[in-house]
Each structure stands twice: as C-alpha cells, then as structure tokens.
Design a protein around this motif. Structure first.
Motif, PDB file in Angstrom:
ATOM      1  N   LEU A 113      -2.423   1.279   4.948  1.00  0.00           N
ATOM      2  CA  LEU A 113      -1.346   1.486   5.918  1.00  0.00           C
ATOM      3  C   LEU A 113      -0.469   2.672   5.545  1.00  0.00           C
ATOM      4  O   LEU A 113       0.125   3.322   6.408  1.00  0.00           O
ATOM      5  CB  LEU A 113      -0.490   0.215   6.035  1.00  0.00           C
ATOM      6  N   ASP A 114      -0.390   2.972   4.250  1.00  0.00           N
ATOM      7  CA  ASP A 114       0.444   4.087   3.804  1.00  0.00           C
ATOM      8  C   ASP A 114      -0.182   5.449   4.071  1.00  0.00           C
ATOM      9  O   ASP A 114       0.418   6.481   3.761  1.00  0.00           O
ATOM     10  CB  ASP A 114       0.737   3.946   2.303  1.00  0.00           C
ATOM     11  N   SER A 115      -1.388   5.469   4.656  1.00  0.00           N
ATOM     12  CA  SER A 115      -2.083   6.728   4.930  1.00  0.00           C
ATOM     13  C   SER A 115      -1.739   7.304   6.298  1.00  0.00           C
ATOM     14  O   SER A 115      -2.299   8.338   6.690  1.00  0.00           O
ATOM     15  CB  SER A 115      -3.601   6.506   4.858  1.00  0.00           C
ATOM     16  N   LEU A 303       3.496  -3.848  11.730  1.00  0.00           N
ATOM     17  CA  LEU A 303       2.209  -3.712  11.047  1.00  0.00           C
ATOM     18  C   LEU A 303       2.270  -4.258   9.630  1.00  0.00           C
ATOM     19  O   LEU A 303       1.336  -4.915   9.170  1.00  0.00           O
ATOM     20  CB  LEU A 303       1.777  -2.242  11.041  1.00  0.00           C
ATOM     21  N   HIS A 304       3.362  -4.018   8.937  1.00  0.00           N
ATOM     22  CA  HIS A 304       3.473  -4.533   7.569  1.00  0.00           C
ATOM     23  C   HIS A 304       3.642  -6.056   7.566  1.00  0.00           C
ATOM     24  O   HIS A 304       3.137  -6.735   6.664  1.00  0.00           O
ATOM     25  CB  HIS A 304       4.629  -3.838   6.842  1.00  0.00           C
ATOM     26  N   GLU A 305       4.310  -6.602   8.571  1.00  0.00           N
ATOM     27  CA  GLU A 305       4.394  -8.064   8.684  1.00  0.00           C
ATOM     28  C   GLU A 305       3.018  -8.658   8.986  1.00  0.00           C
ATOM     29  O   GLU A 305       2.660  -9.716   8.443  1.00  0.00           O
ATOM     30  CB  GLU A 305       5.388  -8.437   9.781  1.00  0.00           C
ATOM     31  N   ARG A 311      -3.193 -11.279   4.964  1.00  0.00           N
ATOM     32  CA  ARG A 311      -3.516 -11.460   3.543  1.00  0.00           C
ATOM     33  C   ARG A 311      -3.369 -12.935   3.156  1.00  0.00           C
ATOM     34  O   ARG A 311      -4.139 -13.453   2.346  1.00  0.00           O
ATOM     35  CB  ARG A 311      -2.633 -10.567   2.674  1.00  0.00           C
ATOM     36  N   GLY A 312      -2.386 -13.622   3.754  1.00  0.00           N
ATOM     37  CA  GLY A 312      -2.245 -15.050   3.521  1.00  0.00           C
ATOM     38  C   GLY A 312      -3.420 -15.832   4.071  1.00  0.00           C
ATOM     39  O   GLY A 312      -3.923 -16.776   3.426  1.00  0.00           O
ATOM     40  N   LEU A 313      -3.890 -15.452   5.256  1.00  0.00           N
ATOM     41  CA  LEU A 313      -5.052 -16.118   5.843  1.00  0.00           C
ATOM     42  C   LEU A 313      -6.296 -15.872   5.011  1.00  0.00           C
ATOM     43  O   LEU A 313      -7.093 -16.796   4.779  1.00  0.00           O
ATOM     44  CB  LEU A 313      -5.269 -15.607   7.271  1.00  0.00           C
TER      45      LEU A 313
END
Length: 320
Positions: A113-115, A303-305, A311-313
């Motif tokens: 995402l940081d890209s 997007l970060h949320e 990631r939790g799933l």
C-alpha cells in the motif's frame, strides 16, 4: 551612496522570479494525454468506470484519458504497471479492493500500500448474496437457518481472494454457520449454476449482479454495505438484519508513489467537478456503478483499515 541599493532590489525580486516556473508547470497540468491502467479486461466494472470517468475528466482538464487494459494474475499485472510508473502525473490506475489490499497478504508482490498515491475513491460496488426464488429463503435469518440445517451451504464465487469469495468467508464468520464457496471462472457461470440448482446461492458485486441476472432466477437476500444502495434500495443490508458484514469492490483513482501534491490536488478538484455533473451521475446509474466519492485522506484511511480487517481474517482462516 544610493548605487549599492540596486543589487539589493534586484535580489529582492529574484525569489518570485525563480518560483514562477514551478507555478507555471502546476497551472499547465496536464499538457498531454493521461493513461488510465485497468488491471482487468474490457467490459468489466473497472473498465466501465475508467471509460466513464475518463470522458468526463477530459472535459474538465482538456486532455484525453487513454484506457489501457492490463489483465492477468488477478489484477497484479496491472497494479504492477501503476506502481512502476513514473510519478509525473500522467499514469494512473482504476484499482480496486479487495485485490489492492489482499494480494500483499496472500503473496509477496513487488509493491505494498505504501507504493502508491491514492487520489480518490470512486465507486463502491458492495457484495450481495443471492438465492433461487424457489428456495424458501427470503432474508438473512432464513439463509443462516438453512446453512445451519444443511451443514454446508454452497455459494458460487469467482476466484480465491475475490470480493465474492471473501464475502462468503466474512458471512460465515459473522453468522457462525458453514458456507462453502464454489469457484466458477466468472459471474455468468455462477448465475447459471444457481439457476440450475448446482449451488444454493451466489455471491457477486451488486452492480454486476443486477446487470447479469436480469430475467434469471435470482433473489438478493442482503447487501454487504453500510447502508442501502441507491441502485437497489429494496435490498436490506446484512447489518440491519443483524449480521455485521461489509465488503465490496471499491474502485479508486490511484497513481505511483511520489506524485506532486499540486497534481493530486488538481485531479481531486477535477474528480469532484465530475461527480457534481448530473450527466455523469445519470450515466453511472445506467451502467450500474454505485458512486461513492472518497477524498484523498478518507480513501487512504479506508484502505489501511481494510488491510487490518483482511489480515485478521487471514490469521483466522487463510483463503489460499
């Protein structure tokens, strides 16, 4: 004694003169066509959004928006093209979740995402679950009851890690009942499978589901949005039916990391102008695109949320 003051006056005028080229460049943007990368083939949801938005942005900004379809690897090839582009404000992509978020969770692409520079969210096409009209299932409660009774409620989906696949996993998690995704190559095959009773349900994005299920046995029991959707206001959300499930294909305007802020600001203003155009809103409605404008900060935060949620799933039940 007055002569030495002339160089000082000249020096005093030097800074604004030096600043002018940058101001001129910002004011002149854009001065040639802009490429919009679509990571899927022609005719799909992202492609429709790119071509619809592009023609209206051209009217605002005075330069063509050239759509470039770069399908493959579940969207990764097209996303690579955006991440690798020169950050000069002339290459962007119409990229969508969940792939933009989930691909780096599933595997190790050369981007994260940081890209990227996230400009705006555009269209939020939420997930829906549909059943055969003769199934006796009319709402979320009867859907969950059927799944618990049958211990394995099959739902057509399209691809591991796709919106439809993950919507089934999130539904299962929220309902405490077993739902089994059955993979079909595309939504039309899933719609056909539901009609022929090969599966008991089908998962889709609402816009695509409405477009492809017309005239076919297809009853939507709930939409996975925060509130009812304008293109089908009669369909209740799962949340209002007691299941906190929200997922959809959020398409956004995304560029490579490092685009100058004055360029993203100009594009953000242009996108807002397009969204205020009644002709654009009407065309989006006709092409089954549920509009949802998210400005840069809100879109980036969303997007970060989403990254944290998926990631939790993945930690509880990996889908690959």
């Amino acid at each position: 004694m007055l002569l030495p003051r002339r160089p000082l006056l000249a020096a005093g005028t030097l800074l604004p003169l030096l600043a002018r080229p940058a101001l001129v460049r910002a004011a002149a943007y854009p001065d040639h066509p802009i490429t919009l990368v679509v990571p899927f083939g022609a005719g799909g949801g992202n492609d429709v959004t790119a071509r619809t938005l592009g023609q209206f942005l051209e009217r605002v900004l005075g330069q063509p928006f050239v759509v470039q379809n770069r399908p493959g690897a579940g969207g990764e090839i097209g996303i690579n093209a955006v991440a690798d582009a020169k950050p000069d404000g002339y290459t962007f992509g119409i990229l969508n979740t969940p792939g933009l978020v989930t691909i780096p969770i599933e595997r190790r692409p050369r981007w994260s995402l940081d890209s990227f520079t996230f400009v705006a969210g555009l269209v939020d096409d939420p997930g829906v679950i549909a059943v055969h009209p003769d199934s006796g299932i009319t709402d979320a409660a009867s859907l969950v009851a059927a799944a618990k009774r049958e211990d394995g409620f099959t739902i057509a989906a399209q691809g591991l890690g796709s919106t439809s696949f993950l919507s089934v996993r999130l539904l299962e998690q929220a309902a405490g009942a077993r739902f089994e995704p059955v993979i079909y190559p595309a939504l039309p095959q899933g719609v056909l499978a539901l009609g022929q009773r090969e599966v008991k349900g089908a998962a889709a994005n609402m816009g695509e589901g409405l477009a492809m299920s017309e005239g076919k046995p297809w009853r939507m029991v709930g939409v996975m949005a925060e509130q009812r959707v304008g293109v089908a206001p009669q369909v209740p959300t799962f949340r209002e039916q007691g299941l906190d499930v929200t997922i959809g294909s959020l398409r956004g305007f995304v560029g490579p990391k490092g685009i100058p802020p004055e360029v993203t600001a100009r594009l953000g203003e242009a996108i807002e102008a397009v969204f205020a155009d009644p002709a654009f809103v009407a065309l989006a409605a006709r092409t089954q695109q549920p509009l949802r404008l998210l400005r840069q900060a809100e879109y980036t935060r969303h997007l970060h949320e989403s990254d944290a949620k998926f990631r939790g799933l993945w930690a509880s039940r990996p889908w690959v």
